[in-house]
Design an enzyme around this catalytic site. Sequence first.
Site, PDB file in Angstrom:
ATOM      1  N   SER A 186       0.855  -1.189   0.000  1.00 17.41           N
ATOM      2  CA  SER A 186       0.000   0.000   0.000  1.00 17.41           C
ATOM      3  C   SER A 186       0.890   1.237   0.000  1.00 17.41           C
ATOM      4  O   SER A 186       2.027   1.191   0.474  1.00 17.41           O
ATOM      5  CB  SER A 186      -0.903   0.001   1.237  1.00 17.41           C
ATOM      6  OG  SER A 186      -0.104  -0.145   2.373  1.00 17.41           O
ATOM      7  N   ARG A 245      15.921 -12.122   1.880  1.00 15.96           N
ATOM      8  CA  ARG A 245      16.040 -13.573   1.902  1.00 15.96           C
ATOM      9  C   ARG A 245      16.270 -14.049   0.472  1.00 15.96           C
ATOM     10  O   ARG A 245      15.658 -13.538  -0.476  1.00 15.96           O
ATOM     11  CB  ARG A 245      14.769 -14.225   2.441  1.00 15.96           C
ATOM     12  CG  ARG A 245      14.582 -14.089   3.952  1.00 15.96           C
ATOM     13  CD  ARG A 245      15.578 -14.928   4.740  1.00 15.96           C
ATOM     14  NE  ARG A 245      15.350 -14.863   6.181  1.00 15.96           N
ATOM     15  CZ  ARG A 245      15.928 -13.977   7.002  1.00 15.96           C
ATOM     16  NH1 ARG A 245      16.763 -13.082   6.519  1.00 15.96           N
ATOM     17  NH2 ARG A 245      15.671 -14.004   8.290  1.00 15.96           N
ATOM     18  N   GLU A 274      21.335 -21.428   0.446  1.00 18.64           N
ATOM     19  CA  GLU A 274      22.245 -20.762   1.360  1.00 18.64           C
ATOM     20  C   GLU A 274      22.775 -21.781   2.369  1.00 18.64           C
ATOM     21  O   GLU A 274      21.952 -22.453   3.001  1.00 18.64           O
ATOM     22  CB  GLU A 274      21.468 -19.668   2.098  1.00 18.64           C
ATOM     23  CG  GLU A 274      22.365 -18.643   2.745  1.00 18.64           C
ATOM     24  CD  GLU A 274      21.592 -17.428   3.246  1.00 18.64           C
ATOM     25  OE1 GLU A 274      21.492 -17.297   4.475  1.00 18.64           O
ATOM     26  OE2 GLU A 274      21.085 -16.657   2.414  1.00 18.64           O
ATOM     27  N   HIS A 293      25.565 -13.730   4.161  1.00 18.52           N
ATOM     28  CA  HIS A 293      24.455 -13.374   5.068  1.00 18.52           C
ATOM     29  C   HIS A 293      24.980 -12.685   6.339  1.00 18.52           C
ATOM     30  O   HIS A 293      24.793 -13.180   7.446  1.00 18.52           O
ATOM     31  CB  HIS A 293      23.621 -14.619   5.436  1.00 18.52           C
ATOM     32  CG  HIS A 293      22.232 -14.292   5.891  1.00 18.52           C
ATOM     33  ND1 HIS A 293      21.156 -15.121   5.708  1.00 18.52           N
ATOM     34  CD2 HIS A 293      21.728 -13.209   6.540  1.00 18.52           C
ATOM     35  CE1 HIS A 293      20.062 -14.577   6.218  1.00 18.52           C
ATOM     36  NE2 HIS A 293      20.388 -13.405   6.744  1.00 18.52           N
ATOM     37  N   GLY A 295      24.343  -9.279   6.860  1.00 16.88           N
ATOM     38  CA  GLY A 295      23.693  -7.967   6.839  1.00 16.88           C
ATOM     39  C   GLY A 295      23.667  -7.272   8.183  1.00 16.88           C
ATOM     40  O   GLY A 295      23.840  -6.057   8.276  1.00 16.88           O
TER      41      GLY A 295
HETATM   42  C1  DGY Z   1      17.459 -11.310  10.097  1.00 18.81           C
HETATM   43  O1  DGY Z   1      17.539 -10.803  11.222  1.00 18.81           O
HETATM   44  O2  DGY Z   1      16.416 -11.752   9.649  1.00 18.81           O
HETATM   45  C2  DGY Z   1      18.714 -11.343   9.286  1.00 18.81           C
HETATM   46  O3  DGY Z   1      18.601 -12.054   8.154  1.00 18.81           O
HETATM   47  C3  DGY Z   1      19.898 -11.751  10.124  1.00 18.81           C
HETATM   48  O4  DGY Z   1      20.227 -10.566  10.726  1.00 18.81           O
END
Ligand code: DGY
Length: 340
Positions: A186, A245, A274, A293, A295
Amino acid sequence: MGSSERPVAKPTVLVTRLVPGDWRDRLSLVADVVTWDEDRPIPRDILMERIGDVDALYCMLTDRVDADLLDAAARLRAVATMSVGTDNIDLAECTLRGIPVGNTPDVLTETTADTAWLLMLASARRAGEGIDVVRDGKWGTWKPGFMLGSDVHGTTIGIVGLGRIGEAVARRAQGFSARVLYTARSRKPEAEARLGVAWRSLADLLAEADHVVLTVPLTPETRHLIDSAALRRMQPHATLINVSRGPIVDTDALVEALNEGWIGAAGLDVTDPEPIPPDHPLVGMVNCTILPHIGSASLQTRQAMANLAADDVVAALRGERMPACANPGVYEISRSEPRG
Ligand code: DGY
């Protein structure tokens, strides 16, 4: 306590990985803490075996919490995952069974947005390739046409999913004089005014953006949201960044898009599968930058995540509302229907 009274046993919480932070002290206030001490996911059969004896589960995104596990979890009163993503957990089943699920929003927002920018800059400016050139001794004399990439400043950035992380990516764009488009289920007029971002349909955003950043959660609706058709809409110089993801992108389609030049480059913090095997076609591509992964993987953020997940468990075991609950509907159900 009178001499005839026996001490009340504490509930038990199972922690499925060793994590940084003060989580153990926090959990010990209300529970006996049992841990899976190996630095690899707890095997499913062991989790299935142990879950029956615990009142709370403190898990990772690598642990699947589904109906089968919940069937074996006679005493379970709380689940907390040390992640913002909850796609490893059947939230609807947990809600039906009156089990609150905690997660870790907010505390990882800025770190994850930093990672999106790291990948955007690295992909557009060919940083991974440049590092390899130096390491491989292939750095010859300076050449005006050597390793030319694309700019990030002054470009159009398209954010898919304007949640907390999407907004943090958009805020950083101001410092790069970039225009920001977003798409979401939205429209968000308040965020549009505050951040100066403009809404587009997904199709239009893909066609217009120089850099597309994926920040949507993985759900049945977003699985393979970026498929062949979506990639074909993007511009040949554009970059695709995924900090959400892996399965949001159709991996085979991405391999084709990068090989055939439908898009310029990809920067991925998450992949499908992964971990991605080292002999996977994406790993060998110079225009694909892949991180494992990480992040949210700064020390401060991982500690904050670990502590928030612990606070979720503590609150639930005290009969209080979790500070970060991913299935808040559970509190409505438990008010109206006793668990039985
Ligand atoms: C999450 O928190 O979902 C990340 O992928 C890992 O920090």
